[in-house]
Design a protein around this motif. Structure first.
Motif, short mmCIF file in Angstrom:
data_model
loop_
_atom_site.label_atom_id
_atom_site.label_comp_id
_atom_site.label_asym_id
_atom_site.label_seq_id
_atom_site.Cartn_x
_atom_site.Cartn_y
_atom_site.Cartn_z
N ASP A 261 0.86 -1.18 0.00
CA ASP A 261 0.00 0.00 0.00
C ASP A 261 0.89 1.23 0.00
O ASP A 261 1.94 1.24 0.65
CB ASP A 261 -0.91 0.00 1.23
CG ASP A 261 -2.11 0.91 1.08
OD1 ASP A 261 -1.90 2.13 0.90
OD2 ASP A 261 -3.26 0.41 1.14
N ASP A 262 0.50 2.27 -0.73
CA ASP A 262 1.34 3.47 -0.78
C ASP A 262 1.06 4.42 0.39
O ASP A 262 1.66 5.51 0.46
CB ASP A 262 1.17 4.20 -2.11
CG ASP A 262 -0.27 4.61 -2.39
OD1 ASP A 262 -1.15 4.34 -1.54
OD2 ASP A 262 -0.51 5.20 -3.46
N SER B 133 -1.69 -9.43 12.52
CA SER B 133 -1.01 -9.91 13.73
C SER B 133 -2.01 -10.27 14.83
O SER B 133 -1.88 -11.32 15.48
CB SER B 133 -0.05 -8.83 14.25
OG SER B 133 0.98 -8.58 13.33
N LYS B 134 -3.02 -9.43 15.01
CA LYS B 134 -4.03 -9.71 16.04
C LYS B 134 -4.78 -10.99 15.72
O LYS B 134 -5.02 -11.83 16.60
CB LYS B 134 -5.00 -8.55 16.16
CG LYS B 134 -6.03 -8.72 17.28
CD LYS B 134 -6.93 -7.52 17.41
CE LYS B 134 -7.84 -7.63 18.63
NZ LYS B 134 -8.59 -8.89 18.70
N TYR B 135 -5.16 -11.16 14.44
CA TYR B 135 -5.89 -12.37 14.05
C TYR B 135 -5.04 -13.61 14.30
O TYR B 135 -5.51 -14.59 14.89
CB TYR B 135 -6.29 -12.30 12.58
CG TYR B 135 -6.99 -13.55 12.10
CD1 TYR B 135 -8.39 -13.66 12.18
CD2 TYR B 135 -6.28 -14.64 11.60
CE1 TYR B 135 -9.04 -14.81 11.78
CE2 TYR B 135 -6.93 -15.80 11.20
CZ TYR B 135 -8.29 -15.88 11.28
OH TYR B 135 -8.94 -17.03 10.88
N MET B 136 -3.81 -13.59 13.84
CA MET B 136 -2.94 -14.76 13.98
C MET B 136 -2.64 -15.07 15.45
O MET B 136 -2.65 -16.23 15.87
CB MET B 136 -1.63 -14.53 13.21
CG MET B 136 -1.81 -14.35 11.71
SD MET B 136 -2.45 -15.81 10.86
CE MET B 136 -1.00 -16.87 10.84
N LEU C 187 -11.18 -0.25 6.85
CA LEU C 187 -11.34 -1.68 7.11
C LEU C 187 -12.38 -1.94 8.18
O LEU C 187 -12.47 -1.23 9.19
CB LEU C 187 -10.00 -2.27 7.57
CG LEU C 187 -8.85 -2.24 6.55
CD1 LEU C 187 -7.63 -2.93 7.15
CD2 LEU C 187 -9.26 -2.92 5.25
N ASP C 188 -13.18 -2.96 7.92
CA ASP C 188 -14.17 -3.42 8.89
C ASP C 188 -13.62 -4.69 9.55
O ASP C 188 -13.26 -5.65 8.85
CB ASP C 188 -15.49 -3.72 8.19
CG ASP C 188 -16.53 -4.30 9.14
OD1 ASP C 188 -17.14 -3.53 9.90
OD2 ASP C 188 -16.70 -5.53 9.11
N ASN D 275 0.41 -0.20 8.27
CA ASN D 275 0.42 -0.48 9.71
C ASN D 275 -0.91 -1.06 10.17
O ASN D 275 -0.95 -1.99 10.98
CB ASN D 275 0.73 0.80 10.49
CG ASN D 275 2.16 1.27 10.29
OD1 ASN D 275 3.05 0.46 10.04
ND2 ASN D 275 2.39 2.57 10.42
N GLU D 276 -2.01 -0.51 9.64
CA GLU D 276 -3.33 -0.99 10.07
C GLU D 276 -3.57 -2.42 9.63
O GLU D 276 -4.02 -3.26 10.43
CB GLU D 276 -4.43 -0.08 9.51
CG GLU D 276 -5.83 -0.48 9.98
CD GLU D 276 -6.90 0.50 9.55
OE1 GLU D 276 -8.07 0.27 9.89
OE2 GLU D 276 -6.57 1.49 8.87
N ILE D 277 -3.29 -2.73 8.37
CA ILE D 277 -3.49 -4.10 7.88
C ILE D 277 -2.58 -5.06 8.63
O ILE D 277 -3.00 -6.16 9.04
CB ILE D 277 -3.23 -4.18 6.37
CG1 ILE D 277 -4.26 -3.35 5.61
CG2 ILE D 277 -3.30 -5.63 5.90
CD1 ILE D 277 -3.96 -3.19 4.13
#
Length: 237
Positions: free
Chosen positions: A8-9, A22-25, A107-108, A15-17
């Motif tokens: 992403d540019d 990281s949180k999901y994993m 993002l949702d 950072n958000e993605i």
């Protein structure tokens, strides 16, 4: 290890993605993972890494996300692609590059989790299924996801893999069909292709993502088209 790429540019979106991933994993006690960051499509294209899942922004400076995706496929890259965009209309070209899903900015968290749930289940299944190849003096286990296509020459079956290696052994294609899953399609009496690697087909030839071409029987074209569409829909559900 699961290897992610975020392209992403906008640094804050990277950072958000990455934080969402990281949180999901971490929350789901997944296996080890690594996240690589890219601020433009060109840096991703020049990386030549074999990522499992790529989050790719569509609206970037040239090459934009769609062009980057097309070039990745031309390079033989077979990562799961998840487009990130502010415009839903931009995802209509996703079929051409075999995109797995898309996310709308901002993002949702619930949509992101659903996408990750499906992607992780797909990767788990794809990476866990194997084929046991028995030879006279040895036995080898090959992961199905690494096989691009099977080719029959004489009494032997040649297994073409995505790293360029070819393994041959004695077997019949009819028997082999019973040992693989539905991602493989019998396109010709001498060929069995992995639908994951199909890029296009025309004039009796199937073009695969590694640049290989295999023939398709005229009588099998209609069934092949149906199987490919079903396969791509199934990957998204």
């Amino acid at each position: 290890m699961i290897k992610f790429a975020v392209c992403d540019d906008e640094p804050f979106m990277i950072n958000e993605i990455s934080t969402f991933v990281s949180k999901y994993m971490d929350d789901n006690s997944m296996i080890s993972y690594h996240i690589s960051h890219f601020e433009n499509g060109q840096s991703l294209l020049e990386n030549h890494n074999d990522f499992d899942l790529i989050f790719l922004d569509i609206q970037m400076e040239q090459p934009d996300g769609m062009i980057t995706a097309k070039r990745l496929r031309q390079q033989g890259n077979h990562s799961l692609l998840v487009f990130v965009t502010v415009l839903k209309e931009c995802v209509f070209d996703a079929f051409e590059v075999q995109a797995y899903d898309y996310l709308i900015k901002p993002l949702d968290s619930n949509h992101f989790k659903r996408t990750m749930d499906r992607a992780m289940e797909y990767l788990k299944q794809r990476m866990s299924k194997n084929l046991v190849v028995k030879r006279s003096n040895s036995c080898e286990v090959i992961t199905l996801s690494k096989i691009i296509y099977f080719e029959v020459i004489g009494r032997k079956i040649f297994i073409h893999q995505n790293d360029g290696t070819v393994i041959d052994y004695y077997n019949k294609l009819n028997e082999l069909e019973k040992q693989v899953d539905k991602r493989f399609f019998r396109c010709h009496r001498s060929y069995l292709v992995n639908l994951d690697y199909v890029r296009s087909y025309s004039l009796g030839q199937i073009t695969l993502s590694q640049g290989n071409n295999v023939p398709i029987s005229r009588l099998r074209e209609k069934d092949f088209h149906k199987a490919l569409l079903y396969h791509m829909r199934e990957r998204r559900t």
